[in-house]
Design a protein around this motif. Structure first.
Motif, PDB file in Angstrom:
ATOM      1  N   UNK A   1      -9.042 138.910 124.164  1.00 53.59           N
ATOM      2  CA  UNK A   1      -9.018 138.906 122.604  1.00 53.59           C
ATOM      3  C   UNK A   1      -9.689 139.517 122.472  1.00 53.59           C
ATOM      4  N   UNK A   2     -10.153 139.435 120.460  1.00 52.25           N
ATOM      5  CA  UNK A   2     -11.475 140.509 120.216  1.00 52.25           C
ATOM      6  C   UNK A   2     -12.825 139.969 120.018  1.00 52.25           C
ATOM      7  N   UNK A   3     -13.403 141.270 120.059  1.00 55.94           N
ATOM      8  CA  UNK A   3     -14.667 141.105 120.175  1.00 55.94           C
ATOM      9  C   UNK A   3     -15.730 141.254 118.352  1.00 55.94           C
ATOM     10  N   UNK A   4     -16.753 140.537 118.856  1.00 57.35           N
ATOM     11  CA  UNK A   4     -17.358 140.718 117.614  1.00 57.35           C
ATOM     12  C   UNK A   4     -19.503 141.111 117.813  1.00 57.35           C
ATOM     13  N   UNK A   5     -19.357 141.999 116.608  1.00 60.15           N
ATOM     14  CA  UNK A   5     -20.177 142.651 116.841  1.00 60.15           C
ATOM     15  C   UNK A   5     -21.073 141.998 116.348  1.00 60.15           C
ATOM     16  N   UNK A   6     -23.125 142.033 116.611  1.00 61.73           N
ATOM     17  CA  UNK A   6     -23.905 141.453 116.257  1.00 61.73           C
ATOM     18  C   UNK A   6     -23.877 141.694 114.499  1.00 61.73           C
ATOM     19  N   UNK A   7     -24.811 140.835 114.199  1.00 61.16           N
ATOM     20  CA  UNK A   7     -24.308 140.408 112.169  1.00 61.16           C
ATOM     21  C   UNK A   7     -22.941 140.174 111.887  1.00 61.16           C
ATOM     22  N   UNK A   8     -22.128 140.491 112.823  1.00 62.40           N
ATOM     23  CA  UNK A   8     -20.646 140.587 111.858  1.00 62.40           C
ATOM     24  C   UNK A   8     -20.583 138.889 111.488  1.00 62.40           C
TER      25      UNK A   8
END
Length: 652
Positions: free
Chosen positions: A506-513
């Motif tokens: 599945x998807x990835x999430x970055x810092x502060x996103x």
């Protein structure tokens, strides 16, 4: 006497130097002018103008401005050829142009459209004013022209420019190009009793928004399949609360009236990733994988790419490392892994790149992963940044081959960021596939300000992953909700059983996103009659009695930490507390405005009473502090689309 001779010599030397300087300065020639459409005489912006030697070497190049004008200065006196190119027009070549010392030469270039002429049955007609290129225009019969137009309409998403569709307005754009987009089958309303669960992967990509901006700025509407509404919504950051406790996320939910359909409600779900100070970010092991094939020669491709990556290099430290891999006819290592503070060496390697050759994308990707693995930083940010127009045509080029290659390589712990450049032959479908399968993200760079946004302002979210395989699953309460429709995320839908399957990507999430999702829902008793026949062997209309609750839905959220394979679960609930639209947060109202604009751009069958006026009113009222001006720019884009639609109606 000696002093007088010395003064005389100094005076003579100064005179000679001034003369040489004036002679050198006077030696420069200037070429200026404008480019117009041969048929309409309208000026053409964003046209490539190349000044070439008689041997074919490019001496200088430029783009026409918004008024179709250009100017090339600092030209050594000689005889040159000029090439004028623009997508949708036949290339024009003017040979034997004599540019003299200290002379400004003004020229007007007329470009002819690629659209075939409609005439009686004739085989071939020579183009009149372009003998030096021996260009010919194929003249076709009216019947064949109509047939070709039908074929263009059927193949629109596979490579033809989209017709301008805004609301019910359709403009005329017949120019052929080879841009490609994955087909989108728009989500429909689902009955809660038959389908109580909605499961999807998050999407923090924002390429669709900046690509859409490029089309609108050029006076076109994007193809419907280029409009991914979730990416338009998630282009913007929202003011959600910072997470507290063990999880690096917070979840925010709201419900209010649907702006474009007064009979329905709109549910807003917002995720906030934990912000990190730049000093807290781990060291980076970066490999720039750069496409330098012939298709990257335009000013909005390789030249813009170089400027964009220079912005990123300026923000690296001695703890970071950068290698540069390029690919054209073959792949090669231009710069071995180098400390980030050796900026001069990195920028020199970047700025010396030139475009030429075919596109061995598969070989380039393999080499980039090899270099990244050799310089792997444990607990660091190990990432390949691929920059290309997506036009792979040699080696592992099919989407299936590329998918399998990337899926295999992502097991190494190296993430992939894709940056798209250019127009005309842009392969959005391939770029989206690479980013999705490579544990990465995807942005489209249409100008230097977008490069700054992606590579500088939002560097933490772009480069530093805080969670992978992030999934959401909503369960709707059939006592409260009759049917629902997820807005966007069509290419991110998952099977319900995938939610608890930790092997499912599945998807990835970055810092502060931030991640935002919207659902349009029909409340219990306010829907229409079911469109599906009753089942013979079971009944889905009978509910099992459950304790009374004021919950509308349950939100479940799964994620893995970047270095772990077991997922974590967060659960939240939304209660039946709808508020008036003007009482909702700016987050709710602005995201709703963006979604409504997306429905208009797609000419969605679910757009109901959507309009430019409603979008503008909602966006202007919820613009907020808008530190970087992104929301103000969105408002201008909506106004441009509205004016373009009005202009077409006036023409009719």
């Amino acid at each position: 006497m000696k002093t007088q001779k010395t003064k005389a010599l100094h005076y003579l030397l100064v005179v000679i130097l001034i003369g040489l300087f004036n002679q050198s300065y006077a030696a420069d020639a200037i070429l200026k002018g404008k480019v117009i459409d041969k048929q309409t005489k309208a000026t053409l912006p964003m046209v490539n103008v190349y000044l070439k030697s008689e041997t074919g070497k490019t001496i200088k190049s430029t783009l026409t401005d918004v008024d179709g004008k250009f100017e090339i200065t600092g030209i050594a006196p000689s005889t040159y050829n000029v090439i004028v190119e623009m997508i949708g027009y036949r290339k024009f070549t003017k040979k034997g142009i004599i540019l003299s010392s200290a002379v400004t030469k003004n020229m007007v270039f007329e470009l002819s459209s690629n659209t075939p002429q409609i005439v009686d049955e004739i085989d071939v007609v020579n183009a009149e004013d372009e003998k030096e290129e021996s260009i010919s225009t194929v003249a076709v019969s009216k019947d064949k022209y109509k047939k070709d137009r039908r074929m263009k309409s059927a193949e629109m998403s596979a490579g033809y420019a989209s017709p301008m569709i805004i609301g019910n307005v359709v403009s005329r754009q017949d120019n052929f190009n080879t841009e490609s987009y994955s087909p989108i089958s728009e989500n429909d309303f689902k009955n809660v009793i038959a389908s109580p669960l909605s499961t999807f992967s998050i999407d923090v990509d924002a390429a669709s928004y900046s690509n859409m901006r490029r089309f609108i700025t050029n006076g076109q509407n994007p193809p419907a399949d280029a409009v991914r509404i979730e990416e338009m919504i998630n282009y913007f950051s929202y003011d959600y609360p910072q997470p507290k406790g063990e999880h690096p996320f917070s979840i925010t939910t709201e419900m209010s009236d649907c702006p474009w359909n007064k009979n329905n409600k709109l549910i807003h779900i917002g995720l906030q990733g934990k912000k990190m100070d730049m000093s807290e970010l781990p060291s980076s092991n970066l490999v720039f994988l750069l496409d330098v094939s012939g298709s990257m020669s335009s000013l909005n491709k390789l030249p813009l790419l170089k400027k964009s990556f220079n912005l990123l290099v300026n923000n690296l430290t001695e703890n970071d490392r950068v290698a540069i891999v390029v690919y054209a006819g073959a792949a090669g290592l231009v710069l071995p892994s180098t400390p980030g503070n050796d900026k001069e060496r990195i920028m020199e390697a970047l700025n010396n790149l030139n475009a030429g050759g075919s596109t061995a994308g598969g070989a380039g990707i393999k080499l980039a992963y090899k270099i990244a693995q050799e310089n792997f930083i444990k607990e660091g940010n190990n990432r390949i940044i691929l920059a290309t127009d997506g036009d792979f045509n040699i080696g592992a080029s099919s989407d299936g081959e590329m998918t399998r290659l990337i899926e295999e390589k992502r097991k190494s712990g190296v993430y992939l960021t894709c940056l798209g450049f250019g127009m005309g032959n842009y392969k959005d479908s391939k770029m989206e596939t690479l980013a999705d399968k490579g544990n990465g993200n995807y942005a489209y760079i249409d100008n230097i300000l977008e490069a700054k946004k992606v590579l500088v302002t939002e560097m933490g979210g772009t480069m530093f992953t805080i969670a992978k395989d992030v999934k959401l699953q909503l369960e709707f309460n059939p006592e409260k909700i009759e049917s629902y429709k997820l807005i966007g995320y069509e290419n991110r839908l998952l099977n319900d059983e995938d939610f608890n399957d930790d092997t499912k990507d599945a998807g990835e999430l970055g810092a502060g996103h931030t991640v935002t999702a919207l659902y349009e829902v029909v409340l219990k008793g306010q829907g229409i009659a079911p469109s599906v026949d009753p089942l013979r062997y079971q009944r889905l209309t009978e509910l099992i009695p459950t304790p009374k609750t004021d919950e509308i839905l349950t939100v479940k959220f799964r994620y893995k930490k970047p270095t772990e394979d077991k997922s974590n679960l967060i659960v939240n609930h939304l209660t039946d507390k709808s508020v008036l639209l003007n009482k909702t947060s700016e987050n709710f109202r602005f995201s709703a405005a963006v979604a409504e604009f997306g429905l208009l751009l797609r000419n969605s069958k679910h757009k109901a009473e959507a309009s430019f006026e409603k979008v503008l009113a909602l966006a202007k009222a919820s613009k907020g502090k808008d530190e970087f001006g992104y929301r103000a720019e969105f408002i201008r884009l909506v106004e441009m689309s509205e004016m373009q639609a009005s202009a077409y109606l006036n023409e009719e």
